[in-house]
Design an enzyme around this catalytic site. Structure first.
Site, mmCIF file in Angstrom:
data_model
loop_
_atom_site.group_PDB
_atom_site.id
_atom_site.type_symbol
_atom_site.label_atom_id
_atom_site.label_comp_id
_atom_site.label_asym_id
_atom_site.label_seq_id
_atom_site.Cartn_x
_atom_site.Cartn_y
_atom_site.Cartn_z
ATOM 1 N N TYR A 49 133.625 -20.976 -1.631
ATOM 2 C CA TYR A 49 134.152 -21.852 -0.928
ATOM 3 C C TYR A 49 133.401 -21.387 0.726
ATOM 4 C CZ TYR A 49 137.635 -23.108 -4.966
ATOM 5 O OH TYR A 49 138.388 -23.951 -5.076
ATOM 6 N N LYS A 74 138.176 -16.202 -6.568
ATOM 7 C CA LYS A 74 137.942 -16.132 -7.651
ATOM 8 C C LYS A 74 136.398 -15.645 -8.161
ATOM 9 C CE LYS A 74 140.157 -20.681 -7.430
ATOM 10 N NZ LYS A 74 140.666 -20.696 -5.923
HETATM 11 P P1 NAD Z 1 144.342 -32.035 -3.496
HETATM 12 O O1 NAD Z 1 144.484 -32.205 -4.165
HETATM 13 O O2 NAD Z 1 144.768 -30.346 -2.758
HETATM 14 O O3 NAD Z 1 144.248 -32.642 -1.930
HETATM 15 C C1 NAD Z 1 143.055 -32.892 -0.897
HETATM 16 C C2 NAD Z 1 143.054 -33.699 -0.315
HETATM 17 O O4 NAD Z 1 144.216 -34.755 -0.203
HETATM 18 C C3 NAD Z 1 142.631 -33.193 0.958
HETATM 19 O O5 NAD Z 1 141.257 -32.946 2.047
HETATM 20 C C4 NAD Z 1 142.972 -33.904 1.800
HETATM 21 O O6 NAD Z 1 142.209 -34.689 2.791
HETATM 22 C C5 NAD Z 1 144.428 -34.812 1.715
HETATM 23 N N1 NAD Z 1 145.666 -34.831 2.006
HETATM 24 C C6 NAD Z 1 146.343 -32.995 1.885
HETATM 25 N N2 NAD Z 1 147.130 -33.483 2.343
HETATM 26 C C7 NAD Z 1 148.215 -34.858 2.636
HETATM 27 C C8 NAD Z 1 148.924 -35.412 2.677
HETATM 28 N N3 NAD Z 1 149.778 -34.211 3.057
HETATM 29 N N4 NAD Z 1 149.291 -36.813 2.742
HETATM 30 C C9 NAD Z 1 147.365 -37.124 2.290
HETATM 31 N N5 NAD Z 1 146.766 -36.833 2.137
HETATM 32 C C10 NAD Z 1 147.139 -35.535 2.464
HETATM 33 O O7 NAD Z 1 142.179 -31.370 -3.334
HETATM 34 P P2 NAD Z 1 141.876 -29.837 -3.577
HETATM 35 O O8 NAD Z 1 141.213 -29.129 -2.615
HETATM 36 O O9 NAD Z 1 140.835 -30.599 -4.786
HETATM 37 O O10 NAD Z 1 142.745 -29.025 -4.690
HETATM 38 C C11 NAD Z 1 143.182 -28.132 -3.509
HETATM 39 C C12 NAD Z 1 142.993 -27.066 -4.089
HETATM 40 O O11 NAD Z 1 142.588 -26.084 -5.658
HETATM 41 C C13 NAD Z 1 141.847 -26.309 -3.099
HETATM 42 O O12 NAD Z 1 142.216 -26.584 -1.689
HETATM 43 C C14 NAD Z 1 141.558 -25.321 -3.830
HETATM 44 O O13 NAD Z 1 142.294 -23.793 -3.798
HETATM 45 C C15 NAD Z 1 141.984 -25.320 -5.639
HETATM 46 N N6 NAD Z 1 140.723 -25.772 -6.245
HETATM 47 C C16 NAD Z 1 140.089 -25.173 -7.063
HETATM 48 C C17 NAD Z 1 139.302 -25.670 -8.394
HETATM 49 C C18 NAD Z 1 138.715 -24.950 -9.167
HETATM 50 O O14 NAD Z 1 138.327 -25.096 -9.622
HETATM 51 N N7 NAD Z 1 139.322 -23.786 -9.346
HETATM 52 C C19 NAD Z 1 138.529 -26.644 -7.728
HETATM 53 C C20 NAD Z 1 138.967 -27.504 -6.705
HETATM 54 C C21 NAD Z 1 140.291 -27.179 -5.823
#
Ligand code: NAD
Length: 278
Positions: A49, A74
């Site tokens: 990240y 990670k």
């Molecule tokens: P998420 O599902 O948490 O959020 C997606 C999007 O939803 C955000 O970017 C934001 O624009 C919007 N959002 C957030 N809160 C909201 C609300 N209350 N109302 C309306 N819209 C809203 O998606 P993410 O960031 O892909 O995943 C969460 C976390 O998981 C990441 O930030 C990361 O820390 C982790 N992650 C890990 C992997 C992995 O391979 N291990 C991959 C992707 C993400």
């Protein structure tokens, strides 16, 4: 904040704050400060990240005592292997400026760089991580995006059973085979993209549930995540949403509504880790 107990006896806050695509600099700094002010105590980052250093600074500046925090990072796809893992861990810790790490995960099981030898690469990486646990530098070790065959292979040589598998899990993205396998083994499932990467916000079932419970779609998705025993990692850089995404803990979904939400179908599902091109 509710906690889950892991298979090593330690506890983990049952919601984590996601930071993927939170831009390095003011954006991620302000988001993490806001999250800590709002009451999050569990932060999820990754070497990939490219925001660990700023997150480390935000943690330090927040004044929240270290023992109250649960920090995850990670190991990225360029660092599979014994020596590589030790070096990658040290680099992450230097950036985060922490004395110990709460949770270290192997980010992907089968990156292109080791696709011809992923079994031994994961086994060697895991030995390095186990040694870092023994040395007191990491409290808990786990995995991300591991499917059943990757986990079974790792368990052939692992001395420490992974405590966590972090997977893409949300309404409409339910990876039943690996979810059931981890539950049988006592491995906690962290849910990445628990808000469904945008698609859920206009889904009629989610809109109907939000109205019924007087909550937002995001809050319903997070309550559903808990109903499955998952540990969601919602991400936002918007102060009001950061607060909103913690305010779901009192929602009690009925069994019928949980089943209805579980049956949702979405367009974009989870990627097959054996086919990722990175
Ligand atoms: P998420 O599902 O948490 O959020 C997606 C999007 O939803 C955000 O970017 C934001 O624009 C919007 N959002 C957030 N809160 C909201 C609300 N209350 N109302 C309306 N819209 C809203 O998606 P993410 O960031 O892909 O995943 C969460 C976390 O998981 C990441 O930030 C990361 O820390 C982790 N992650 C890990 C992997 C992995 O391979 N291990 C991959 C992707 C993400």
């Amino acid at each position: 904040m509710r906690t889950y107990q892991m298979n090593n006896g330690l506890t983990i806050p049952a919601v984590g704050f996601g930071t993927y695509l939170s831009k390095d600099g003011d954006e991620v700094y302000n988001a993490v400060r806001k999250a800590l002010d709002a009451g999050y105590r569990h932060i999820d980052t990754a070497a990939f990240y490219e925001n660990e250093e700023t997150i480390g600074r935000a943690i330090k500046d927040s004044g929240v005592p270290r023992e109250e925090l649960f920090i995850t990072t990670k190991l990225w796809n360029d660092a599979h292997g014994y020596e590589e893992a030790k070096a990658a861990f040290k680099a992450s810790m230097d950036r985060l400026q922490l004395d110990y790490l709460d949770l270290y995960l192997i980010h992907w099981p089968n990156p292109v760089s080791v696709r011809d030898r992923w079994q031994s690469a994961n086994a060697q990486t895991w030995i390095a991580m186990e040694e870092l646990v023994e040395a007191g530098q990491i409290r808990t070790i786990g995995l991300s995006n591991f499917m059943v065959h990757h986990l079974e292979e790792l368990l052939k040589t692992a001395k420490i059973v992974p405590a966590i598998n972090q997977l893409r899990l949300a309404p409409g993205v339910y990876q039943a085979e690996i979810v059931n396998y981890c539950k049988e083994k006592g491995i906690i499932l962290q849910a990445w993209s628990p808000l469904g990467r945008g698609e859920l916000f206009s889904h009629p079932t989610m809109l109907m549930m939000a109205k019924k419970y007087g909550k937002t779609v995001a809050q319903i998705a997070l309550a559903w995540s808990w109903s499955q025993g998952f540990l969601p990692l919602p991400k936002s850089v918007t102060p009001s949403r950061i607060v909103e995404n913690l305010d779901f803990q009192d929602i009690e979904l009925s069994n019928d509504d949980i089943a209805t939400i579980t049956a949702i179908e979405v367009v974009t599902g989870a990627k097959n880790p054996d086919e990722i091109d990175f």
